[in-house]
Design a protein around this motif. Structure first.
Motif, PDB file in Angstrom:
ATOM      1  N   SER A 280       5.640  -0.111  -0.762  1.00  0.00           N
ATOM      2  CA  SER A 280       6.721  -0.473   0.154  1.00  0.00           C
ATOM      3  C   SER A 280       7.694   0.679   0.332  1.00  0.00           C
ATOM      4  O   SER A 280       8.154   0.959   1.452  1.00  0.00           O
ATOM      5  N   ALA A 281       7.990   1.384  -0.760  1.00  0.00           N
ATOM      6  CA  ALA A 281       8.957   2.484  -0.697  1.00  0.00           C
ATOM      7  C   ALA A 281       8.440   3.634   0.158  1.00  0.00           C
ATOM      8  O   ALA A 281       9.184   4.181   0.988  1.00  0.00           O
ATOM      9  N   VAL A 282       7.180   4.028  -0.017  1.00  0.00           N
ATOM     10  CA  VAL A 282       6.666   5.158   0.752  1.00  0.00           C
ATOM     11  C   VAL A 282       6.557   4.807   2.231  1.00  0.00           C
ATOM     12  O   VAL A 282       6.773   5.660   3.106  1.00  0.00           O
ATOM     13  N   MET A 283       6.246   3.548   2.528  1.00  0.00           N
ATOM     14  CA  MET A 283       6.184   3.136   3.927  1.00  0.00           C
ATOM     15  C   MET A 283       7.570   3.125   4.554  1.00  0.00           C
ATOM     16  O   MET A 283       7.743   3.524   5.716  1.00  0.00           O
ATOM     17  N   GLU A 284       8.574   2.692   3.804  1.00  0.00           N
ATOM     18  CA  GLU A 284       9.940   2.705   4.316  1.00  0.00           C
ATOM     19  C   GLU A 284      10.428   4.116   4.599  1.00  0.00           C
ATOM     20  O   GLU A 284      11.244   4.340   5.504  1.00  0.00           O
ATOM     21  N   LEU A 285       9.912   5.086   3.834  1.00  0.00           N
ATOM     22  CA  LEU A 285      10.290   6.487   4.046  1.00  0.00           C
ATOM     23  C   LEU A 285       9.552   7.108   5.232  1.00  0.00           C
ATOM     24  O   LEU A 285       9.874   8.233   5.624  1.00  0.00           O
ATOM     25  N   GLY A 286       8.565   6.410   5.762  1.00  0.00           N
ATOM     26  CA  GLY A 286       7.845   6.926   6.923  1.00  0.00           C
ATOM     27  C   GLY A 286       6.530   7.613   6.601  1.00  0.00           C
ATOM     28  O   GLY A 286       5.931   8.250   7.479  1.00  0.00           O
ATOM     29  N   MET A 287       6.056   7.488   5.357  1.00  0.00           N
ATOM     30  CA  MET A 287       4.761   8.071   5.004  1.00  0.00           C
ATOM     31  C   MET A 287       3.656   7.207   5.611  1.00  0.00           C
ATOM     32  O   MET A 287       3.684   5.990   5.494  1.00  0.00           O
ATOM     33  N   THR A 288       2.704   7.858   6.238  1.00  0.00           N
ATOM     34  CA  THR A 288       1.686   7.125   7.000  1.00  0.00           C
ATOM     35  C   THR A 288       0.351   7.004   6.293  1.00  0.00           C
ATOM     36  O   THR A 288      -0.472   6.173   6.666  1.00  0.00           O
ATOM     37  N   GLY A 289       0.098   7.844   5.309  1.00  0.00           N
ATOM     38  CA  GLY A 289      -1.176   7.814   4.600  1.00  0.00           C
ATOM     39  C   GLY A 289      -0.972   7.582   3.121  1.00  0.00           C
ATOM     40  O   GLY A 289       0.049   7.991   2.545  1.00  0.00           O
ATOM     41  N   GLY A 290      -1.941   6.918   2.468  1.00  0.00           N
ATOM     42  CA  GLY A 290      -1.800   6.640   1.051  1.00  0.00           C
ATOM     43  C   GLY A 290      -3.125   6.525   0.335  1.00  0.00           C
ATOM     44  O   GLY A 290      -4.164   6.216   0.931  1.00  0.00           O
ATOM     45  N   GLN A 291      -3.063   6.783  -0.963  1.00  0.00           N
ATOM     46  CA  GLN A 291      -4.250   6.756  -1.814  1.00  0.00           C
ATOM     47  C   GLN A 291      -3.800   6.328  -3.209  1.00  0.00           C
ATOM     48  O   GLN A 291      -2.723   6.702  -3.659  1.00  0.00           O
ATOM     49  N   GLY A 292      -4.598   5.530  -3.895  1.00  0.00           N
ATOM     50  CA  GLY A 292      -4.236   5.115  -5.242  1.00  0.00           C
ATOM     51  C   GLY A 292      -4.942   3.846  -5.647  1.00  0.00           C
ATOM     52  O   GLY A 292      -5.572   3.167  -4.831  1.00  0.00           O
ATOM     53  N   TYR A 293      -4.843   3.499  -6.923  1.00  0.00           N
ATOM     54  CA  TYR A 293      -5.562   2.347  -7.446  1.00  0.00           C
ATOM     55  C   TYR A 293      -5.157   1.044  -6.773  1.00  0.00           C
ATOM     56  O   TYR A 293      -5.965   0.117  -6.678  1.00  0.00           O
ATOM     57  N   LEU A 294      -3.908   0.928  -6.312  1.00  0.00           N
ATOM     58  CA  LEU A 294      -3.502  -0.288  -5.621  1.00  0.00           C
ATOM     59  C   LEU A 294      -4.305  -0.479  -4.342  1.00  0.00           C
ATOM     60  O   LEU A 294      -4.643  -1.608  -3.968  1.00  0.00           O
ATOM     61  N   LEU A 295      -4.617   0.622  -3.677  1.00  0.00           N
ATOM     62  CA  LEU A 295      -5.300   0.577  -2.386  1.00  0.00           C
ATOM     63  C   LEU A 295      -6.819   0.601  -2.519  1.00  0.00           C
ATOM     64  O   LEU A 295      -7.529   0.093  -1.648  1.00  0.00           O
ATOM     65  N   GLY A 296      -7.315   1.217  -3.566  1.00  0.00           N
ATOM     66  CA  GLY A 296      -8.764   1.291  -3.737  1.00  0.00           C
ATOM     67  C   GLY A 296      -9.149   2.290  -4.806  1.00  0.00           C
ATOM     68  O   GLY A 296      -8.650   3.419  -4.812  1.00  0.00           O
ATOM     69  N   ARG A 297     -10.012   1.868  -5.709  1.00  0.00           N
ATOM     70  CA  ARG A 297     -10.481   2.738  -6.782  1.00  0.00           C
ATOM     71  C   ARG A 297     -11.711   3.529  -6.330  1.00  0.00           C
ATOM     72  O   ARG A 297     -12.403   3.122  -5.397  1.00  0.00           O
ATOM     73  N   PRO A 298     -12.002   4.644  -7.007  1.00  0.00           N
ATOM     74  CA  PRO A 298     -13.216   5.400  -6.672  1.00  0.00           C
ATOM     75  C   PRO A 298     -14.459   4.549  -6.893  1.00  0.00           C
ATOM     76  O   PRO A 298     -14.519   3.725  -7.811  1.00  0.00           O
ATOM     77  N   SER A 299     -15.464   4.744  -6.052  1.00  0.00           N
ATOM     78  CA  SER A 299     -16.707   3.980  -6.166  1.00  0.00           C
ATOM     79  C   SER A 299     -17.899   4.882  -5.867  1.00  0.00           C
ATOM     80  O   SER A 299     -17.835   5.734  -4.982  1.00  0.00           O
ATOM     81  N   VAL A 300     -18.971   4.653  -6.610  1.00  0.00           N
ATOM     82  CA  VAL A 300     -20.231   5.358  -6.350  1.00  0.00           C
ATOM     83  C   VAL A 300     -21.201   4.463  -5.591  1.00  0.00           C
ATOM     84  O   VAL A 300     -22.350   4.859  -5.346  1.00  0.00           O
ATOM     85  N   GLN A 301     -20.754   3.267  -5.183  1.00  0.00           N
ATOM     86  CA  GLN A 301     -21.630   2.288  -4.562  1.00  0.00           C
ATOM     87  C   GLN A 301     -21.574   2.351  -3.029  1.00  0.00           C
ATOM     88  O   GLN A 301     -20.525   2.119  -2.434  1.00  0.00           O
ATOM     89  N   PRO A 302     -22.694   2.650  -2.366  1.00  0.00           N
ATOM     90  CA  PRO A 302     -22.713   2.664  -0.898  1.00  0.00           C
ATOM     91  C   PRO A 302     -22.275   1.333  -0.283  1.00  0.00           C
ATOM     92  O   PRO A 302     -21.725   1.319   0.825  1.00  0.00           O
ATOM     93  N   ALA A 303     -22.507   0.225  -0.991  1.00  0.00           N
ATOM     94  CA  ALA A 303     -22.071  -1.072  -0.460  1.00  0.00           C
ATOM     95  C   ALA A 303     -20.548  -1.118  -0.330  1.00  0.00           C
ATOM     96  O   ALA A 303     -20.014  -1.717   0.616  1.00  0.00           O
ATOM     97  N   ASP A 304     -19.846  -0.494  -1.263  1.00  0.00           N
ATOM     98  CA  ASP A 304     -18.381  -0.421  -1.163  1.00  0.00           C
ATOM     99  C   ASP A 304     -17.970   0.478  -0.011  1.00  0.00           C
ATOM    100  O   ASP A 304     -17.021   0.177   0.725  1.00  0.00           O
ATOM    101  N   TRP A 305     -18.682   1.578   0.161  1.00  0.00           N
ATOM    102  CA  TRP A 305     -18.337   2.512   1.245  1.00  0.00           C
ATOM    103  C   TRP A 305     -18.497   1.833   2.603  1.00  0.00           C
ATOM    104  O   TRP A 305     -17.670   2.043   3.495  1.00  0.00           O
ATOM    105  N   ALA A 306     -19.546   1.034   2.746  1.00  0.00           N
ATOM    106  CA  ALA A 306     -19.793   0.360   4.020  1.00  0.00           C
ATOM    107  C   ALA A 306     -18.662  -0.603   4.362  1.00  0.00           C
ATOM    108  O   ALA A 306     -18.371  -0.847   5.545  1.00  0.00           O
ATOM    109  N   ALA A 307     -18.009  -1.154   3.343  1.00  0.00           N
ATOM    110  CA  ALA A 307     -16.920  -2.109   3.573  1.00  0.00           C
ATOM    111  C   ALA A 307     -15.668  -1.434   4.113  1.00  0.00           C
ATOM    112  O   ALA A 307     -14.715  -2.117   4.493  1.00  0.00           O
ATOM    113  N   TRP A 308     -15.668  -0.102   4.159  1.00  0.00           N
ATOM    114  CA  TRP A 308     -14.489   0.619   4.652  1.00  0.00           C
ATOM    115  C   TRP A 308     -14.496   0.781   6.168  1.00  0.00           C
ATOM    116  O   TRP A 308     -13.658   1.492   6.721  1.00  0.00           O
TER     117      TRP A 308
END
Length: 349
Positions: free
Chosen positions: A303-331
């Motif tokens: 919420s804080a980074v969005m309020e500051l106007g940041m448009t892109g984000g990465q992190g465990y809250l948004l999505g963890r690393p995956s080696v599974q193509p099935a997870d990639w397809a869901a993106w």
């Protein structure tokens, strides 16, 4: 029985150095003790730093990978500095381990999603290397060990090739950020790897994860320019972590600025962090760069980074690393998912 893991091998070599009471080895013992104090509980890192320091003292070149092993002095033979023999022993062990990985391609690629925060759509991924190993060593350790024995670019290119092949299974609208060191960016093989990839050049992002020395800025910019003219983008990692990161941003004019996790952690409560974050948003806008907040782990941070106007984000809250193509397809975006379903349903019967 000796411990076959890299940690066990590191302890064996450390003990052999410290047990050597000859006057010639006094510098080596003191230097190694200092490294162990700097890296408590991490004998592998302490030994690697000791190795690098010893190589610089003995004049061993960084391109030692081009020298035939037969030209290296045997650790079983006396040398002017007995610790040099120990260093060569560890170098040989490390080289064999890295060469085994290169020969067998014992690595996988995990992708961590990068989101457009307003829509929550995945717009990119960061490629992270996962090593098929039973000794528990981290990816950073493998790359550090490879660099210490002159095989850093070779291992990075193996990881790059694995990532580019895996990326062919990603949705077509997603870009791929590939972590590379400045040394590898200067390697003439990079251009061939990118140009021969089946991935469009404008979907490839080179993410520099190490600080550049002052004399590297010009050569790195020149080396990447032909690829940037064809659509390749450059990202600077760890921005906002100090003067060095901002100097790198200033010299490289990156297309993407990734804000360091140390700036994002607790940004919802830190007034200073918010001020710096707001300044980075404006700075990115002024130079026409995208901004990605790394390491978002809580809803409050998001919420804080969005309020500051940041448009892109990465992190465990948004999505963890995956080696599974099935997870990639869901993106895929909702529109792409709908098109995929309708396109595969076939005519009604």
């Amino acid at each position: 029985m000796s411990d076959p893991t890299i940690r066990g091998q590191a302890w064996d070599i450390i003990e052999s150095v410290l047990d050597d009471a000859t006057p010639q080895s006094e510098w080596a013992r003191e230097q190694l003790r200092s490294q162990m104090e700097s890296h408590p509980g991490n004998p592998e890192r302490a030994l690697l730093e000791h190795l690098i320091a010893t190589r610089s003292i003995t004049g061993e070149q960084s391109d030692a990978s081009e020298l035939p092993e037969a030209n290296l002095p045997s650790p079983d033979l006396p040398t002017p500095d007995e610790d040099y023999g120990t260093t060569v022993l560890f170098t040989r062990r490390s080289r064999r381990r890295i060469e085994g990985i290169l020969g067998d391609r014992m690595l996988l690629t995990a992708f961590q999603p990068i989101h457009e925060l307003s829509s929550r759509n995945v717009i990119g991924v960061e490629a992270l290397t996962r090593f098929v190993s039973d000794d528990g060593a981290s990816a950073d350790h493998w790359f550090n060990e490879a660099a210490a024995v002159g095989l850093g670019p070779d291992l990075e290119f193996a990881a790059l090739q694995a990532a580019l092949v895996a990326a062919e299974q990603l949705p077509e609208n997603i870009y791929v950020a590939l972590n590379l060191s400045p040394v590898t960016c200067l390697d003439p093989r990079l251009r061939a790897f990118v140009e021969q990839s089946r991935l469009a050049v404008d979907r490839i992002v080179i993410e520099l994860t190490e600080r550049l020395a002052e004399d590297q800025y010009g050569p790195v910019v020149a080396a990447l320019e032909p690829l940037r003219m064809r659509g390749l983008r450059v990202a600077v990692d760890g921005a906002g972590a100090g003067f060095g990161s901002m100097s790198q941003v200033n010299h490289l004019s990156p297309d993407i600025i990734k804000l360091d996790r140390n700036l994002i952690a607790g940004i919802d409560q830190g007034a200073g962090q918010k001020t710096l974050g707001a300044a980075m948003v404006e700075f990115a806008r002024q130079i026409g760069a995208e901004l990605v907040a790394e390491g978002i782990e809580t809803q409050a941070e998001l919420s804080a980074v969005m309020e500051l106007g940041m448009t892109g984000g990465q992190g465990y809250l948004l999505g963890r690393p995956s080696v599974q193509p099935a997870d990639w397809a869901a993106w895929r975006t909702p529109a792409e998912q709908e098109a995929s379903v309708s396109g595969s349903s076939g005519p009604a019967t």
